[in-house]
Design a protein around this motif. Structure first.
Motif, PDB file in Angstrom:
ATOM      1  N   ARG A   1       0.792  -1.224   0.000  1.00  0.00           N
ATOM      2  CA  ARG A   1       0.000   0.000   0.000  1.00  0.00           C
ATOM      3  C   ARG A   1       0.828   1.280   0.000  1.00  0.00           C
ATOM      4  NH1 ARG A   1      -4.374  -1.955   4.645  1.00  0.00           N
ATOM      5  NH2 ARG A   1      -5.303  -3.674   3.458  1.00  0.00           N
ATOM      6  N   THR A   2       1.814   1.365   0.870  1.00  0.00           N
ATOM      7  CA  THR A   2       2.534   2.635   1.026  1.00  0.00           C
ATOM      8  C   THR A   2       3.257   3.109  -0.239  1.00  0.00           C
ATOM      9  OG1 THR A   2       4.397   1.419   2.017  1.00  0.00           O
ATOM     10  CG2 THR A   2       2.802   2.409   3.515  1.00  0.00           C
ATOM     11  N   PRO A   3       3.772   2.226  -1.112  1.00  0.00           N
ATOM     12  CA  PRO A   3       4.405   2.737  -2.338  1.00  0.00           C
ATOM     13  C   PRO A   3       3.425   3.442  -3.268  1.00  0.00           C
ATOM     14  CG  PRO A   3       5.119   0.483  -1.900  1.00  0.00           C
ATOM     15  CD  PRO A   3       3.957   0.759  -0.992  1.00  0.00           C
ATOM     16  N   HIS A   4       2.122   3.252  -3.026  1.00  0.00           N
ATOM     17  CA  HIS A   4       1.107   3.830  -3.907  1.00  0.00           C
ATOM     18  C   HIS A   4       0.421   5.048  -3.287  1.00  0.00           C
ATOM     19  CE1 HIS A   4       1.796   0.283  -6.266  1.00  0.00           C
ATOM     20  NE2 HIS A   4       1.406  -0.503  -5.280  1.00  0.00           N
ATOM     21  N   GLY A   5       1.066   5.662  -2.301  1.00  0.00           N
ATOM     22  CA  GLY A   5       0.541   6.914  -1.762  1.00  0.00           C
ATOM     23  C   GLY A   5      -0.301   6.781  -0.521  1.00  0.00           C
ATOM     24  N   MET A   6      -0.331   5.601   0.100  1.00  0.00           N
ATOM     25  CA  MET A   6      -1.092   5.420   1.326  1.00  0.00           C
ATOM     26  C   MET A   6      -0.160   5.517   2.532  1.00  0.00           C
ATOM     27  SD  MET A   6      -3.759   2.318   0.466  1.00  0.00           S
ATOM     28  CE  MET A   6      -4.714   2.602   1.948  1.00  0.00           C
ATOM     29  N   ASP A   7      -0.524   6.383   3.466  1.00  0.00           N
ATOM     30  CA  ASP A   7       0.174   6.472   4.744  1.00  0.00           C
ATOM     31  C   ASP A   7      -0.678   5.715   5.748  1.00  0.00           C
ATOM     32  OD1 ASP A   7       1.805   7.167   6.860  1.00  0.00           O
ATOM     33  OD2 ASP A   7       0.806   9.089   7.178  1.00  0.00           O
ATOM     34  N   LEU A   8      -0.145   4.652   6.335  1.00  0.00           N
ATOM     35  CA  LEU A   8      -0.940   3.763   7.169  1.00  0.00           C
ATOM     36  C   LEU A   8      -0.641   3.942   8.643  1.00  0.00           C
ATOM     37  CD1 LEU A   8      -0.739   0.556   4.982  1.00  0.00           C
ATOM     38  CD2 LEU A   8      -2.758   1.937   5.406  1.00  0.00           C
ATOM     39  N   ALA A   9      -1.712   3.958   9.449  1.00  0.00           N
ATOM     40  CA  ALA A   9      -1.597   4.031  10.900  1.00  0.00           C
ATOM     41  C   ALA A   9      -2.266   2.797  11.489  1.00  0.00           C
ATOM     42  CB  ALA A   9      -2.275   5.295  11.426  1.00  0.00           C
ATOM     43  N   GLU A  10      -1.614   2.184  12.461  1.00  0.00           N
ATOM     44  CA  GLU A  10      -2.191   0.999  13.089  1.00  0.00           C
ATOM     45  C   GLU A  10      -3.472   1.387  13.823  1.00  0.00           C
ATOM     46  OE1 GLU A  10      -3.244  -2.436  14.872  1.00  0.00           O
ATOM     47  OE2 GLU A  10      -2.665  -0.793  16.189  1.00  0.00           O
ATOM     48  N   LYS A  11      -4.443   0.482  13.833  1.00  0.00           N
ATOM     49  CA  LYS A  11      -5.780   0.772  14.344  1.00  0.00           C
ATOM     50  C   LYS A  11      -5.761   1.314  15.764  1.00  0.00           C
ATOM     51  CE  LYS A  11     -10.344  -1.356  14.800  1.00  0.00           C
ATOM     52  NZ  LYS A  11     -11.126  -2.609  14.621  1.00  0.00           N
ATOM     53  N   SER A  12      -4.907   0.772  16.599  1.00  0.00           N
ATOM     54  CA  SER A  12      -4.802   1.235  17.979  1.00  0.00           C
ATOM     55  C   SER A  12      -4.208   2.647  18.001  1.00  0.00           C
ATOM     56  CB  SER A  12      -3.927   0.275  18.790  1.00  0.00           C
ATOM     57  OG  SER A  12      -3.728   0.754  20.084  1.00  0.00           O
ATOM     58  N   GLY A  13      -4.998   3.628  18.419  1.00  0.00           N
ATOM     59  CA  GLY A  13      -4.521   5.002  18.482  1.00  0.00           C
ATOM     60  C   GLY A  13      -4.467   5.707  17.144  1.00  0.00           C
ATOM     61  N   ALA A  14      -5.215   5.199  16.156  1.00  0.00           N
ATOM     62  CA  ALA A  14      -5.125   5.764  14.802  1.00  0.00           C
ATOM     63  C   ALA A  14      -5.812   7.119  14.671  1.00  0.00           C
ATOM     64  CB  ALA A  14      -5.732   4.787  13.801  1.00  0.00           C
ATOM     65  N   LEU A  15      -6.731   7.435  15.584  1.00  0.00           N
ATOM     66  CA  LEU A  15      -7.497   8.666  15.442  1.00  0.00           C
ATOM     67  C   LEU A  15      -6.598   9.902  15.398  1.00  0.00           C
ATOM     68  CD1 LEU A  15     -10.313   9.857  15.198  1.00  0.00           C
ATOM     69  CD2 LEU A  15     -10.412   9.976  17.701  1.00  0.00           C
ATOM     70  N   LYS A  16      -5.553   9.904  16.204  1.00  0.00           N
ATOM     71  CA  LYS A  16      -4.665  11.072  16.213  1.00  0.00           C
ATOM     72  C   LYS A  16      -3.927  11.216  14.882  1.00  0.00           C
ATOM     73  CE  LYS A  16      -0.830   8.592  18.446  1.00  0.00           C
ATOM     74  NZ  LYS A  16       0.052   8.532  19.646  1.00  0.00           N
ATOM     75  N   HIS A  17      -3.631  10.083  14.218  1.00  0.00           N
ATOM     76  CA  HIS A  17      -2.968  10.152  12.916  1.00  0.00           C
ATOM     77  C   HIS A  17      -3.913  10.716  11.855  1.00  0.00           C
ATOM     78  CE1 HIS A  17       0.597   7.964  14.256  1.00  0.00           C
ATOM     79  NE2 HIS A  17      -0.206   7.149  14.901  1.00  0.00           N
ATOM     80  N   LEU A  18      -5.171  10.306  11.923  1.00  0.00           N
ATOM     81  CA  LEU A  18      -6.156  10.831  10.984  1.00  0.00           C
ATOM     82  C   LEU A  18      -6.345  12.329  11.193  1.00  0.00           C
ATOM     83  CD1 LEU A  18      -8.869   8.015  11.252  1.00  0.00           C
ATOM     84  CD2 LEU A  18      -7.147   8.290   9.460  1.00  0.00           C
ATOM     85  N   ALA A  19      -6.444  12.724  12.456  1.00  0.00           N
ATOM     86  CA  ALA A  19      -6.631  14.143  12.770  1.00  0.00           C
ATOM     87  C   ALA A  19      -5.433  14.965  12.290  1.00  0.00           C
ATOM     88  CB  ALA A  19      -6.834  14.314  14.278  1.00  0.00           C
ATOM     89  N   ARG A  20      -4.239  14.439  12.479  1.00  0.00           N
ATOM     90  CA  ARG A  20      -3.038  15.164  12.046  1.00  0.00           C
ATOM     91  C   ARG A  20      -3.018  15.323  10.524  1.00  0.00           C
ATOM     92  NH1 ARG A  20       0.756  11.806  13.719  1.00  0.00           N
ATOM     93  NH2 ARG A  20       0.736  12.667  15.829  1.00  0.00           N
TER      94      ARG A  20
END
Length: 293
Positions: free
Chosen positions: A156-175
């Motif tokens: 996924r990441t080579p195609h433009g996806m920045d992935l955050a693990e489900k645990s604590g992911a909300l802060k990554h989405l907000a950022r």
């Protein structure tokens, strides 16, 4: 680690085969998995009865049950193939409908909250979105065997996806949204009163994730649904829904926007029920009794 190395060996062998051979192999494995999974088959049928009542013929139920395994197998294959894909590969196989709304929002400098479901070839859909439309931040659930995590990320990441693990992911989405980037979320799995609001879904009061609506209002990021369709399993169309604007962050505003997402999802599933992931216990929080026995 030995298991993972064996898996990598299998990957290497499979990627040397013609695509049609790989596809046929994974469809055969899906048929076999269905035969050895009576408890999961029961969940599929329980969900279908709860959603559609007695309106589906037994032949339709059998076809949908088979398709659940087939779709799962082909999505696993897509993960493997994505590690070897280029942008050109996605361009050859994927087209878009209703893209003009998305392009207009991006041209205005808007972040977008893309929402989708485990529907059709969702691995192709999510990755093609990031590769061909706009990079996104998304969520993944870590494997119990952590050595498999980098493999998933490499698909996924080579195609433009920045992935955050489900645990604590909300802060990554907000950022990501705060920084003007877009995010993508799956909204079709079971929820509860802590993480969702009760909407009408297939005629039943169902908890549905309120995260997209909450983030949308806070960061002024419209919600855009997308679902992937295919007639032949080789060429795909990603269909964008019309943008949803969240009018307020009070209970009514969040509920209204979440119900709109649920309505769009239900419409898509009713159109092509064979493409949805019926084998998970979608209503386990609200109606656990339907899974008894």
């Amino acid at each position: 680690m030995i298991l993972f190395r064996l898996f990598l060996l299998l990957d290497s062998v499979l990627m040397r085969l013609p695509h049609s051979w790989r596809r046929a192999l994974f469809i055969s494995l899906a048929r076999l998995a269905r035969f050895f999974a009576p408890s999961r088959n029961r969940v599929i049928r329980q969900n279908l009865r709860f959603a559609f009542g007695d309106t589906l013929a037994e032949e339709e139920i059998d076809a949908i049950e088979y398709s659940c395994y087939r779709n799962l197998g082909l999505n696993l294959l897509q993960v493997m193939e994505n590690r070897h894909y280029t942008t050109e590969d996605f361009t050859k196989r994927v087209s878009f409908e209703n893209r003009e709304h998305v392009d207009a929002l991006l041209a205005q400098g808007k972040s977008i909250i893309f929402v989708s479901a485990h529907f059709g070839n969702w691995e192709m859909g999510a990755t093609a979105l990031s590769a061909l439309i706009t990079p996104t931040t998304s969520i993944y659930k870590a494997f119990k065997r952590i050595e498999f995590d980098p493999y998933l990320l490499e698909s996924r990441t080579p195609h433009g996806m920045d992935l955050a693990e489900k645990s604590g992911a909300l802060k990554h989405l907000a950022r990501a949204l705060k920084n003007g980037n877009s995010v993508s979320l799956m909204i079709d799995q079971s929820s509860n009163p802590r993480h969702g609001v009760a909407v009408d879904f297939f005629g039943h009061s169902t908890f549905h994730s309120s995260t997209p609506a909450i983030l949308s209002y806070k960061y002024n990021a419209p919600i855009v649904g997308l679902y992937i369709f295919s007639d032949d399993g080789e060429n795909f169309t990603i269909r964008f829904e019309n943008p949803i604007e969240v009018e307020s962050d009070d209970a009514q505003g969040i509920l209204k926007a979440t119900q709109e997402q649920a309505n769009a999802l239900e419409k898509v599933i009713r159109l092509e029920p064979k493409f949805w992931f019926w084998c998970h216990k979608r209503w386990k929080s609200e109606f656990p009794e339907i899974y008894a026995g």
